[in-house]
Write a protein that holds these residues in place. Structure first.
Motif, short mmCIF file in Angstrom:
data_model
loop_
_atom_site.label_atom_id
_atom_site.label_comp_id
_atom_site.label_asym_id
_atom_site.label_seq_id
_atom_site.Cartn_x
_atom_site.Cartn_y
_atom_site.Cartn_z
N ALA A 55 1.25 -1.30 -0.02
CA ALA A 55 -0.25 -0.49 0.30
C ALA A 55 1.15 1.34 0.31
O ALA A 55 1.77 1.66 0.93
CB ALA A 55 -1.06 -0.01 1.27
N VAL A 56 0.12 1.98 -0.90
CA VAL A 56 0.83 3.31 -0.83
C VAL A 56 0.30 4.60 -1.21
O VAL A 56 -0.80 4.50 -2.08
CB VAL A 56 3.05 3.39 -2.20
N ARG A 57 1.08 5.50 -0.21
CA ARG A 57 -0.80 6.84 -0.25
C ARG A 57 0.22 8.41 -0.16
O ARG A 57 1.10 8.04 0.28
CB ARG A 57 -1.20 6.75 0.85
N VAL A 58 0.00 9.08 -0.84
CA VAL A 58 -0.02 10.64 -0.81
C VAL A 58 -0.82 10.80 -0.69
O VAL A 58 -1.82 11.23 -1.43
CB VAL A 58 1.26 10.71 -2.57
N ALA A 59 -0.90 11.78 0.30
CA ALA A 59 -1.68 12.44 0.29
C ALA A 59 -1.74 14.35 1.12
O ALA A 59 -0.29 14.76 1.58
CB ALA A 59 -2.32 12.08 1.39
N VAL A 60 -2.28 15.28 0.72
CA VAL A 60 -2.29 16.48 0.79
C VAL A 60 -3.59 17.13 1.82
O VAL A 60 -4.76 17.19 1.08
CB VAL A 60 -1.88 17.46 -0.70
N ALA A 61 -2.73 17.86 2.06
CA ALA A 61 -3.84 18.14 3.26
C ALA A 61 -3.66 19.82 4.31
O ALA A 61 -3.11 20.05 4.65
CB ALA A 61 -4.91 16.98 4.64
N GLY A 62 -5.00 19.95 4.88
CA GLY A 62 -4.28 21.28 5.27
C GLY A 62 -5.62 22.41 6.30
O GLY A 62 -6.44 21.96 5.21
N GLY A 63 -5.21 23.12 7.68
CA GLY A 63 -6.74 23.12 7.30
C GLY A 63 -7.48 22.88 7.96
O GLY A 63 -8.55 22.72 8.52
N GLY A 64 -7.12 21.39 8.69
CA GLY A 64 -8.62 21.01 9.37
C GLY A 64 -9.21 20.28 8.38
O GLY A 64 -10.00 19.35 9.16
N SER A 65 -9.10 20.54 7.25
CA SER A 65 -10.17 19.74 5.85
C SER A 65 -9.15 18.88 5.39
O SER A 65 -8.83 18.54 5.78
CB SER A 65 -10.33 20.90 5.19
N LYS A 66 -11.13 18.02 5.22
CA LYS A 66 -10.78 16.78 4.06
C LYS A 66 -9.80 16.98 2.82
O LYS A 66 -9.94 18.07 2.96
CB LYS A 66 -12.19 16.46 4.11
N ALA A 67 -8.43 15.87 3.22
CA ALA A 67 -7.64 16.12 1.96
C ALA A 67 -7.91 16.47 0.69
O ALA A 67 -9.03 15.64 -0.08
CB ALA A 67 -6.53 14.55 1.77
N PRO A 68 -7.89 17.92 0.37
CA PRO A 68 -7.87 17.89 -1.91
C PRO A 68 -7.60 17.11 -2.60
O PRO A 68 -7.94 16.62 -3.31
CB PRO A 68 -7.60 19.00 -1.12
N PHE A 69 -6.68 16.20 -2.06
CA PHE A 69 -5.74 15.34 -2.73
C PHE A 69 -5.27 14.44 -1.64
O PHE A 69 -4.63 14.35 -1.50
CB PHE A 69 -4.77 16.13 -3.30
N GLU A 70 -5.55 12.95 -2.66
CA GLU A 70 -5.11 11.76 -2.42
C GLU A 70 -4.53 10.61 -3.49
O GLU A 70 -5.57 10.87 -3.88
CB GLU A 70 -6.02 11.26 -1.79
N LEU A 71 -3.87 9.98 -3.64
CA LEU A 71 -3.15 9.31 -4.25
C LEU A 71 -3.54 7.89 -3.68
O LEU A 71 -1.94 7.68 -2.45
CB LEU A 71 -2.27 9.87 -5.23
N ASN A 72 -3.09 6.33 -3.86
CA ASN A 72 -3.59 5.40 -2.74
C ASN A 72 -2.84 4.58 -4.50
O ASN A 72 -3.88 4.25 -5.42
CB ASN A 72 -4.79 5.37 -2.36
N PHE A 73 -2.19 3.94 -4.26
CA PHE A 73 -1.46 2.37 -5.32
C PHE A 73 -0.69 1.72 -4.00
O PHE A 73 -0.87 1.81 -3.24
CB PHE A 73 -0.20 3.10 -5.54
#
Length: 360
Positions: A55-73
């Motif tokens: 499992a590989v994951r790249v996630a971008v989040a900020g400001g306490g909100s749901k991650a606006p970008f997430e890539l799962n492989f």
């Protein structure tokens, strides 16, 4: 109680206190060395991994909100021996601002396939052989740590001040959790090496990143990165890598800030995890597959649609974004872009814009 007896009791208590303090001091001073020894055993030792789930994951989040970008492989894999691509059934899932895209990649060890929007396409033999040749010099049975080293990634070289956090369970395996700071410059140098190796496998597609990240770009990014940390979970008994996570903060602005939901500081998380190590995995070929040329045509149509939006929506071509069975013409994509801009950085509103791509 006599004075002599009181003195003896006081001496015993004082000796006990001093002994405890001495043990605490020894433990704190040896902890970094213990952590570094475990990391060396994990990343420099020999560990055989024949199969499992990745499992590989790249996630971008900020400001306490749901991650606006997430890539799962990830998915199951089964080694076929030296010089041969392993059997694997991986799924790539991209989630951005409420929209999703999913792509499947299957290898039977002798043939490769990709799946998109419920259809499966067979990779050309030349493409599959090119990928296979890139693995010809690697061992068929290798651990996550040895795979990292083959890619040019050496976490031991860029971890700083490691300490043992404790013992935790990862995917049912007992592990030792180690945490440390990151020397960002060395991490970026490793990432540049990965991009160069991807080019040698034909994965880069001739992009400018095929030559890696320039020294000036590495220095610029290193200056911007905040609070970089590395967490490693290594098998308590076998010291085989089970999980690795890198976290850091990065300031963003301009177009990138808008696309990420108006974030001014993004928290970025990179995850690599192995489970069910050396347990047999079943991977089978699809029962039917379409020509790869149809897959290429579908992707080209989607790219042309995006280009039409980038040039003011003048293109009459339509594209099919890899998101369910929806299709989006350049006009639809333009509406989606305008919706994102009108959201004014409100992540919830931007997520609702995804309904446009689904015919909303």
């Amino acid at each position: 109680m006599g004075t002599g007896k009181s003195k003896r009791i006081a001496c015993v208590l004082l000796s006990a206190v001093l002994a405890v303090l001495a043990l605490a001091a020894c433990g704190s001073s040896s902890s970094p060395q213990q952590a570094r020894t475990l990391l060396r055993q994990t990343f420099r030792g020999t560990h055989r991994v024949n199969s499992g789930k990745l499992a590989v994951r790249v996630a971008v989040a900020g400001g306490g909100s749901k991650a606006p970008f997430e890539l799962n492989f990830g998915g199951p894999f089964q080694s076929q021996g030296k010089g041969t691509l392993p059997k694997s059934d991986f799924t790539i899932n991209l989630s951005a601002l409420g929209g999703t895209a999913t792509l499947g990649v299957i290898s039977t060890g002798t043939n490769g396939y990709v799946s998109l929007q419920g259809a499966t396409y067979r990779l050309p033999a030349s493409t599959f052989h090119q990928l296979q040749s890139g693995f010809s010099g690697t061992k068929g049975s290798s651990s996550g740590s040895s795979v990292l080293s083959k890619l040019g990634i050496d976490p031991l070289a860029w971890v700083r001040n490691p300490t043992v956090v404790g013992n935790e369970s990862v995917g049912g395996a007992n592990t030792t959790h180690i945490r440390g700071d990151v020397a960002t410059g060395k991490l970026l140098a490793d990432l540049s090496t990965v991009l160069q190796k991807a080019s040698s496998l034909g994965i880069s597609g001739g992009s400018k990143l095929a030559s890696g990240i320039s020294a000036s770009a590495q220095a610029h990014i290193a200056r911007e990165v905040r609070h970089p940390t590395l967490d490693v979970w290594t098998g308590t008994n076998d010291h085989t890598l089970r999980k690795l996570e890198v976290n850091f903060d990065l300031p963003v602005n301009g177009t990138i800030a808008t696309l990420l939901g108006g974030l001014h500081s993004a928290h970025i998380s990179l995850l690599l995890q192995y489970t069910d190590i050396n347990q047999p995995q079943t991977i089978t070929a699809p029962t039917s597959a379409k020509p790869f040329s149809e897959f290429v045509a579908k992707i080209n149509s989607f790219v042309q649609g995006l280009q039409g939006v980038a040039h003011g929506g003048g293109s009459s071509s339509s594209g099919s974004p890899p998101s369910g069975s929806s299709s989006a013409s350049s006009k639809t994509l333009q509406r989606y872009t305008q919706c994102i801009q009108s959201a004014g950085g409100d992540v919830a509103k931007m997520q609702r814009c995804a309904s446009i791509l689904n015919g909303g």
